[in-house]
Design a protein around this motif. Structure first.
Motif, mmCIF file in Angstrom:
data_model
loop_
_atom_site.group_PDB
_atom_site.id
_atom_site.type_symbol
_atom_site.label_atom_id
_atom_site.label_comp_id
_atom_site.label_asym_id
_atom_site.label_seq_id
_atom_site.Cartn_x
_atom_site.Cartn_y
_atom_site.Cartn_z
ATOM 1 N N GLU A 104 0.832 -1.195 0.000
ATOM 2 C CA GLU A 104 0.000 0.000 0.000
ATOM 3 C C GLU A 104 0.869 1.249 0.000
ATOM 4 O O GLU A 104 1.870 1.328 0.702
ATOM 5 N N CYS B 254 -1.188 -5.561 -0.660
ATOM 6 C CA CYS B 254 -2.624 -5.418 -0.918
ATOM 7 C C CYS B 254 -2.987 -6.031 -2.261
ATOM 8 O O CYS B 254 -4.155 -6.296 -2.535
ATOM 9 N N LYS C 175 -2.410 -13.454 4.492
ATOM 10 C CA LYS C 175 -3.473 -13.011 3.598
ATOM 11 C C LYS C 175 -3.664 -14.055 2.504
ATOM 12 O O LYS C 175 -2.697 -14.647 2.028
ATOM 13 N N ILE D 134 -6.573 -9.484 -5.753
ATOM 14 C CA ILE D 134 -6.937 -8.611 -4.649
ATOM 15 C C ILE D 134 -7.232 -9.469 -3.430
ATOM 16 O O ILE D 134 -7.861 -10.521 -3.540
ATOM 17 N N ALA D 135 -6.792 -9.037 -2.284
ATOM 18 C CA ALA D 135 -6.883 -9.852 -1.077
ATOM 19 C C ALA D 135 -8.316 -10.247 -0.763
ATOM 20 O O ALA D 135 -9.269 -9.526 -1.051
ATOM 21 N N THR E 259 -10.850 -7.925 1.017
ATOM 22 C CA THR E 259 -11.409 -6.744 0.378
ATOM 23 C C THR E 259 -12.928 -6.862 0.362
ATOM 24 O O THR E 259 -13.458 -7.928 0.090
ATOM 25 N N ASN F 49 -8.041 2.379 -0.804
ATOM 26 C CA ASN F 49 -6.769 2.218 -1.493
ATOM 27 C C ASN F 49 -6.981 2.374 -2.995
ATOM 28 O O ASN F 49 -7.656 1.563 -3.627
ATOM 29 N N VAL G 235 -6.049 -0.720 -5.253
ATOM 30 C CA VAL G 235 -7.021 -1.810 -5.235
ATOM 31 C C VAL G 235 -8.242 -1.449 -6.067
ATOM 32 O O VAL G 235 -8.763 -2.269 -6.830
#
Length: 650
Positions: free
Chosen positions: A67, A113, A146, A173-174, A177, A185, A188
């Motif tokens: 990030e 992220c 993650k 993307i995690a 999210t 963010n 993202v």
């Protein structure tokens, strides 16, 4: 030796230049990397165990993006690692279902992220390049973990002209999210939008037929379009035309192909010996062949543990009633609430000795003991149904199959039993009454005592039921109705959206199965359709005229039919399906509660709004504006759960 074409030489030269540029960029990043602080990341990747050719022998590389602390910093290289190879390219590496773990030292960007993956170019055949489908990537840094789900095949390709990143790069993307509106963010948000844009290009609705579209001339193919009079589907004329990510996973497909003929081989032989049984004796010989080869025993051997759950005494009323409750059409009957329909000509005198001493039809209706199935309206001449032509090998060439328009009256006591069947409305000549207890054949009884007319009436009834089961409850309600949800979900919900993740495991192969059905099941000249009395397209269109999603809402279906499963003996399907339906409902509601804290959260979710609109307007109401009970905009948490959770009436 053949000379290369100029275009091929230019293409190869461009690829070489691209590789050189990538190497130079990686060297620059590695030089920068050496100046930055290092950390250890544990990277776990799982190759899918379900899809065709999920494994890869390509070189797989990974890059982590952290990030940004300061959004004004334009050089994103400061917040990303170098590309790092995480496998050794060969034919066995990253095999189907494998979980591989790598401990690597990379630039410290914190817990990322975004994770990016790319694979090298590698041919697996003359025309096909290698690809890879990864289920997930897990990143660990110290005590932090993650998970990054993967929902796309990774294919090697050239760089895009707009950026230096290969088109094959997938940005993940995690899993934590949430809704787009809650994101802060900007990286993202951007990658989420880009991934969704790619899916909209990849997955599209079948085109609408042109208003002035003419019939193709002889020798010309009809252009592929959505089918008039039914829900819309994916833009794929055949299974091969589907995007790779929508194709069916092969483990089940492989097992099906391997085992499909084992249990039905005897049936095929029996049919070849007696293709058109015209007498009871020929009919008996047909079934004796089945018994000799014991085809059902072959099917049983594939169960784990092996089972023997086939009905041997299929001729009995007890077996007939049990199949009505737990067989192919377990929601196909209703409680008689007031009176028997006038076109069903059964009387108290007809049922004397079957209801019990002093009991009448009206008394048993009041006691909620009588149930009815009435197909007379569906199979009426004015319904517009079309019927299958009898196979040319038969004795009635060039004639259509005939299907009765039956009604059946059932009694629920210690067992669920048929009392009367009428094969045509308003005609007592087609009324058949169940044998009374003293008249019923036992296993040791003589054949002459058996009521063959009653057996044939039950068979005519089951034949009428089967077309409704196959074309409506099975194909339409279970398969075709779900496809608009899959297409809209893939197009409108980011792969990081919680509703996408909720739905995807249950809808991911719907388009694949349906594409196969539109090619190999629905057409009149298909092998399965030739064995079913009613034309599929005509029946699906008939039911779609009055179709509403409420017909899939299990508690309402039971309530409208007057059915209380606990009041009917051995109604295992009704009892279990309601229990399972409530379990799934609670799970869906819990997921919704986790991400939507109020109805306002639902209403402001732009991705959910687009999803609902496409299901309603592009899926169900694309032709006539009738959205079949699907709202264009879901506004409440309760509504979200209701329209994501339907029952399986099949």
């Amino acid at each position: 030796m053949l000379q290369q074409e100029p275009e091929q030489e230019e293409e190869e030269q461009a690829e070489e230049e691209q590789e050189e540029e990538e190497e130079e960029e990686e060297e620059e990043e590695q030089e920068e990397e050496e100046k930055d602080a290092k950390t250890t990341y544990t990277i776990e990747v799982k190759t899918s165990d379900g899809y065709r050719n999920a494994k890869t022998g390509c070189k797989v590389e990974i890059r982590l993006i952290g990030e940004k602390e300061d959004e004004r910093v334009l050089d994103e290289r400061k917040y990303r690692t170098e590309w790092h190879k995480i496998n050794v390219p060969n034919d066995e590496n990253y095999g189907t279902g494998c979980v591989d773990t790598n401990v690597v030292e990379m630039k410290d960007v914190g817990m990322p992220c975004i994770v990016q993956l790319k694979i090298s170019k590698r041919k697996v055949s003359v025309i096909e390049e290698d690809a890879w489908l990864c289920d997930y990537v897990k990143i660990e840094q110290g005590d932090l973990k993650k998970t990054f789900p993967v929902y796309a095949f990774l294919n090697p390709s050239k760089e895009s002209k707009e950026s230096k990143e290969p088109k094959a790069t997938v940005s993940l993307i995690a899993a934590d999210t949430q809704l787009k509106e809650n994101l802060t963010n900007h990286q993202v948000i951007r990658y989420r939008r880009e991934n969704l844009d790619k899916m909209k290009e990849l997955v599209q609705w079948a085109p609408k037929p042109a208003e002035d579209q003419e019939e193709p001339k002889e020798g010309e193919e009809k252009p592929f379009t959505a089918a008039s009079g039914v829900m819309r589907f994916t833009n794929a004329a055949t299974y091969r035309d589907l995007p790779k990510i929508m194709k069916k996973y092969t483990n089940i497909q492989r097992d099906f192909v391997q085992n499909i003929f084992t249990g039905v081989g005897a049936a095929g032989l029996a049919a070849s010996k007696h293709p058109d049984p015209a007498t009871l004796e020929e009919f008996h010989q047909y079934h004796k062949l089945l018994d000799i080869f014991a085809s059902h025993e072959k099917l049983d051997t594939f169960a784990d543990p092996p089972e023997d759950d086939f009905l041997d005494d299929w001729k009995s009323d007890e077996s007939f009633g049990w199949q009505i409750l737990n067989g192919m059409l377990p929601f196909g009957f209703k409680l008689c609430k007031e009176e028997i329909p006038q076109h069903f000509c059964v009387t108290d005198e007809d049922l004397e000795g079957l209801l019990g001493s002093g009991k009448t039809i009206q008394s048993e209706i009041q006691a909620e003991k009588l149930y009815i199935t009435d197909y007379s309206e569906i199979y009426a001449e004015e319904s517009g149904l079309e019927y299958t032509k009898i196979l040319p090998e038969g004795r009635c060439q060039n004639e259509n199959c005939q299907v009765a328009a039956p009604m059946c009256l059932f009694y629920s006591g210690e067992q669920f039993l048929p009392l009367a069947i009428q094969l045509q409305p308003n005609d007592r000549e087609y009324l058949f009454i169940a044998p009374k207890s003293g008249e019923k054949q036992t296993e040791s009884g003589e054949e002459e005592t058996f009521d063959w007319k009653w057996l044939l009436a039950k068979m005519y009834f089951r034949n009428a039921s089967f077309s409704i089961h196959e074309w409506i409850y099975h194909f339409t309600y279970t398969h075709a109705t779900v496809e608009p949800f899959q297409v809209a979900a893939y197009r409108c919900l980011s792969q990081a959206h919680p509703i996408y993740k909720l739905l995807r495991p249950h809808i991911r192969t719907v388009a694949a199965i349906n594409a196969g059905a539109r090619t190999n099941l629905i057409p009149r000249d298909s092998i399965p359709a030739k064995g079913i009395s009613v034309d599929a397209q005509s029946m699906v269109k008939l039911f779609y005229k009055t179709f509403n999603l409420d017909k899939l809402y299990v508690p309402e279906v039971l309530k409208n039919n007057g059915i209380v499963p606990e009041k009917i003996p051995s109604y295992h399907y009704g009892h279990d399906t309601l229990e399972l339906w409530n379990i799934v409902r609670k799970y869906v509601e819990a997921v919704i509660e986790l991400f939507y804290h109020s109805d306002q959260d639902v209403e402001k979710d732009s991705e959910l709004k687009h999803f609902a609109h496409e299901v309603a307007c592009d899926g169900f109401g694309w032709e006539d504006g009738n959205t079949r009970g699907m709202p264009e905009h879901i506004k409440t948490k309760k509504g979200t759960g209701e329209y994501l959770h339907f029952g399986d009436l099949h």
